[in-house]
Motif scaffolding. Structure first.
Motif, PDB file in Angstrom:
ATOM      1  N   GLU A 140       4.048  -5.413  -3.338  1.00 24.53           N
ATOM      2  CA  GLU A 140       4.653  -4.438  -2.441  1.00 24.53           C
ATOM      3  C   GLU A 140       4.052  -3.062  -2.639  1.00 24.53           C
ATOM      4  N   GLY A 141       3.699  -2.435  -1.539  1.00 25.82           N
ATOM      5  CA  GLY A 141       3.199  -1.076  -1.596  1.00 25.82           C
ATOM      6  C   GLY A 141       1.719  -0.939  -1.880  1.00 25.82           C
ATOM      7  N   SER A 142       1.004  -2.044  -2.018  1.00 24.18           N
ATOM      8  CA  SER A 142      -0.411  -1.947  -2.349  1.00 24.18           C
ATOM      9  C   SER A 142      -1.273  -1.901  -1.096  1.00 24.18           C
ATOM     10  N   THR A 143      -2.187  -0.954  -1.066  1.00 22.17           N
ATOM     11  CA  THR A 143      -3.161  -0.886   0.020  1.00 22.17           C
ATOM     12  C   THR A 143      -4.569  -1.036  -0.536  1.00 22.17           C
ATOM     13  N   TYR A 144      -4.685  -1.292  -1.811  1.00 19.04           N
ATOM     14  CA  TYR A 144      -5.997  -1.374  -2.442  1.00 19.04           C
ATOM     15  C   TYR A 144      -6.868  -2.448  -1.794  1.00 19.04           C
ATOM     16  N   SER A 145      -6.313  -3.630  -1.617  1.00 15.67           N
ATOM     17  CA  SER A 145      -7.089  -4.734  -1.052  1.00 15.67           C
ATOM     18  C   SER A 145      -7.584  -4.411   0.350  1.00 15.67           C
ATOM     19  N   ALA A 146      -6.711  -3.845   1.174  1.00 19.03           N
ATOM     20  CA  ALA A 146      -7.102  -3.497   2.544  1.00 19.03           C
ATOM     21  C   ALA A 146      -8.167  -2.404   2.540  1.00 19.03           C
ATOM     22  N   ARG A 147      -8.006  -1.416   1.676  1.00 15.52           N
ATOM     23  CA  ARG A 147      -9.008  -0.341   1.588  1.00 15.52           C
ATOM     24  C   ARG A 147     -10.343  -0.879   1.096  1.00 15.52           C
ATOM     25  N   PRO A 185      -1.456  -9.783  -3.917  1.00 15.03           N
ATOM     26  CA  PRO A 185      -0.694  -8.857  -3.072  1.00 15.03           C
ATOM     27  C   PRO A 185       0.633  -8.495  -3.728  1.00 15.03           C
ATOM     28  N   CYS A 200     -12.009  -2.803   3.919  1.00 17.53           N
ATOM     29  CA  CYS A 200     -12.516  -1.855   4.912  1.00 17.53           C
ATOM     30  C   CYS A 200     -13.803  -1.195   4.420  1.00 17.53           C
TER      31      CYS A 200
END
Length: 114
Positions: free
Chosen positions: A75-82, A73, A85
């Protein structure tokens, strides 16, 4: 966030230009018939300061890229959440497909006309 990192890298690029200019001046100064020792000292001081700043900033950039590349993780990363999902959506689609197949099998088994 990405713009800040790009601006920071642009500043590093400028610092590298200063480092090269200082290095050139440091190399040229002793070759002159009458060289200026104080100018040489100032250039050397500026050179070492710039090299330290470049090294520090590039180390920070490398640490950041290491975090991003290893999936940690940051700051600013959404890759893992995407990614999570998308994988969940894939599992839901697979379950829906299998339940449909199971429903069709059950209907065939329970339908006496077949």
């Amino acid at each position: 966030m990405a713009n800040d990192r790009l601006r920071s890298l642009e500043e590093v690029e400028k610092e590298i230009g200063v480092v090269l200019q200082c290095a050139g001046n440091i190399i040229l100064e002793p070759s002159k018939e009458k060289h200026n020792a104080s100018l040489l000292d100032r250039q050397l001081s500026q050179f070492t300061g710039c090299v330290s700043r470049v090294e520090s900033e590039l180390s920070g950039q490398i640490r950041y890229l290491t975090q991003v590349a290893t999936g940690q993780p940051h700051e600013g990363s959404t890759y893992s959440a995407r990614k999570d999902c998308q994988m969940a959506l894939n599992r839901v689609e697979y379950a829906r497909l299998k339940l449909g197949e199971l429903g069709q099998t059950c209907e065939r088994l329970l339908d006496p006309q077949t």
